[in-house]
Design a protein around this motif. Structure first.
Motif, PDB file in Angstrom:
ATOM      1  N   ALA A 261       0.861  -1.198   0.000  1.00 22.40           N
ATOM      2  CA  ALA A 261       0.000   0.000   0.000  1.00 22.40           C
ATOM      3  C   ALA A 261       0.882   1.227   0.000  1.00 22.40           C
ATOM      4  O   ALA A 261       2.010   1.197   0.525  1.00 22.40           O
ATOM      5  N   TYR A 262       0.411   2.310  -0.600  1.00 23.61           N
ATOM      6  CA  TYR A 262       1.120   3.588  -0.647  1.00 23.61           C
ATOM      7  C   TYR A 262       0.444   4.536   0.338  1.00 23.61           C
ATOM      8  O   TYR A 262      -0.778   4.664   0.361  1.00 23.61           O
ATOM      9  N   ALA A 263       1.236   5.227   1.128  1.00 19.07           N
ATOM     10  CA  ALA A 263       0.700   6.163   2.116  1.00 19.07           C
ATOM     11  C   ALA A 263       1.662   7.321   2.251  1.00 19.07           C
ATOM     12  O   ALA A 263       2.875   7.157   2.044  1.00 19.07           O
ATOM     13  N   ALA A 264       1.130   8.468   2.576  1.00 17.18           N
ATOM     14  CA  ALA A 264       1.946   9.668   2.754  1.00 17.18           C
ATOM     15  C   ALA A 264       1.423  10.435   3.944  1.00 17.18           C
ATOM     16  O   ALA A 264       0.234  10.377   4.275  1.00 17.18           O
ATOM     17  N   THR A 265       2.307  11.158   4.611  1.00 20.65           N
ATOM     18  CA  THR A 265       1.916  11.933   5.788  1.00 20.65           C
ATOM     19  C   THR A 265       2.826  13.137   5.901  1.00 20.65           C
ATOM     20  O   THR A 265       3.939  13.144   5.372  1.00 20.65           O
ATOM     21  N   GLN A 266       2.324  14.154   6.592  1.00 24.23           N
ATOM     22  CA  GLN A 266       3.086  15.378   6.806  1.00 24.23           C
ATOM     23  C   GLN A 266       2.866  15.804   8.238  1.00 24.23           C
ATOM     24  O   GLN A 266       1.734  15.974   8.688  1.00 24.23           O
ATOM     25  N   THR A 267       3.937  15.913   8.983  1.00 25.90           N
ATOM     26  CA  THR A 267       3.829  16.309  10.387  1.00 25.90           C
ATOM     27  C   THR A 267       3.889  17.821  10.501  1.00 25.90           C
ATOM     28  O   THR A 267       4.507  18.509   9.682  1.00 25.90           O
TER      29      THR A 267
END
Length: 340
Positions: free
Chosen positions: A142-148
């Motif tokens: 699965a592809y996932a992205a996040t930004q803190t």
């Protein structure tokens, strides 16, 4: 126009001549050369002179030639002594490997194994973890992205709980359907009881065998003690007989020696008597003649009285002679005075 030219070959060394043929491009035979036959001029003689020291063959022994291979050509070549493995090291390595195999075998035997399934059933691998998950050969992707956000403190890590995958399925198992304790424990109890009884029987047999060995050893000790006593008695009797035999033999030897000495003394006495029978009178006569046997009074008269008597008579004669000489001298002087 083709032309053929023939020329004499050049003279060969040694005065020989040959033939040479030269052709033009139209000649099919090509270039050829043939020389007249001649004798070979050998530099060595036809025979060897036995008196010539230069032609004598020098004997050689091929066993001292380094080019000759020594040993069997069928056997494999022997390795140098430095390349051969140490037999002590090989034996030590084999012993270590044997101990490792025995250790692995013992560990495999001590490992508790799952009992074999009863007839009609089979073992099945199941998950016994607290959280179940679906097992699959395909890895989920699965592809996932996040930004803190900036300048935010990191929240404490929550307790990891694996995500449940798959479907929850329930089933109803009635009593005795999956596991019958009495039926399942019967083989185990049979094995335990059988092993216990077998071990007990083995211990009883060992105790009986040890008791029999002790009785046999006691019997053997008693028989050996009796045999030792009998051997000691026989040795004492043999020693006494030997001592008695030696004592009697020594006594017999002493008696024979005394008899021999007595016989020698008797023979010596008889020989002395027979020898001295005629010797004693002649010895006495010779000693008497030489003056060894004498009368004491006669010897004293001869040795003391007669010399003294002779001396006294000689003194008396000397005195008488002196007196006569004095008287004669007086008479001569008187007669001379009277004659004057």
């Amino acid at each position: 126009m083709l032309a053929t030219e023939s020329a004499a070959p050049p003279p060969l060394p040694g005065g020989t001549s040959g033939s040479q043929t030269a052709t033009t491009p139209g000649n099919k035979d090509g270039y050829s050369f043939a020389s007249a036959p001649r004798a070979v001029q050998a530099q060595r003689k036809k025979y060897r002179d036995p008196n010539d020291p230069e032609e004598k063959a020098v004997p050689q022994n091929i066993m001292y030639d380094r080019r000759i291979y020594r040993g069997s050509t069928y056997a494999s070549p022997a390795l140098p002594l430095g390349n051969q493995p140490d037999p002590v090291a090989l034996e030590r390595q084999a012993d270590i490997k044997r101990r490792l195999r025995a250790k692995r075998r013992a560990e495999a035997q001590r490992r508790v194994r799952t009992p074999d399934p009863v007839p009609g059933r089979k073992h099945q691998d199941i998950q016994t973890e607290l959280y179940l998950e679906e097992l699959s050969d395909k890895v989920p992707e699965a592809y996932a992205a996040t930004q803190t956000d900036a300048f935010l403190d990191r929240a404490p890590s929550p307790l990891f709980i694996p995500q449940k995958s798959g479907l929850d399925v329930a089933t109803q198992i009635y009593e005795g359907e999956l596991f019958d304790f009495d039926f399942e424990v019967k083989p185990i109890l049979e094995v335990l009881v059988g092993k216990t009884i077998e071990q007990a029987l083995m211990e009883v047999h060992e105790e009986e065998e040890l008791e029999m060995l002790r009785r046999h050893q006691a019997d053997f000790e008693s028989r050996r003690a009796a045999e030792n006593a009998e051997v000691q008695r026989l040795e004492d009797a043999e020693r006494r007989r030997t001592e008695e035999k030696e004592r009697r033999l020594a006594e017999q030897i002493r008696i024979l020696r005394e008899k021999q000495e007595a016989a020698e003394k008797i023979a010596a006495r008889a020989f002395a008597q027979s020898y001295l029978q005629n010797l004693m009178p002649s010895v006495y006569a010779s000693l008497t003649t030489n003056g060894y046997f004498y009368d004491a009074v006669e010897r004293e008269v001869d040795s003391q009285f007669l010399p003294w008597l002779t001396g006294e008579v000689q003194k008396r004669l000397d005195k008488t002679k002196a007196a006569r000489w004095v008287v004669d001298d007086i008479l001569r002087s008187t007669i001379r005075r009277m004659a004057e």
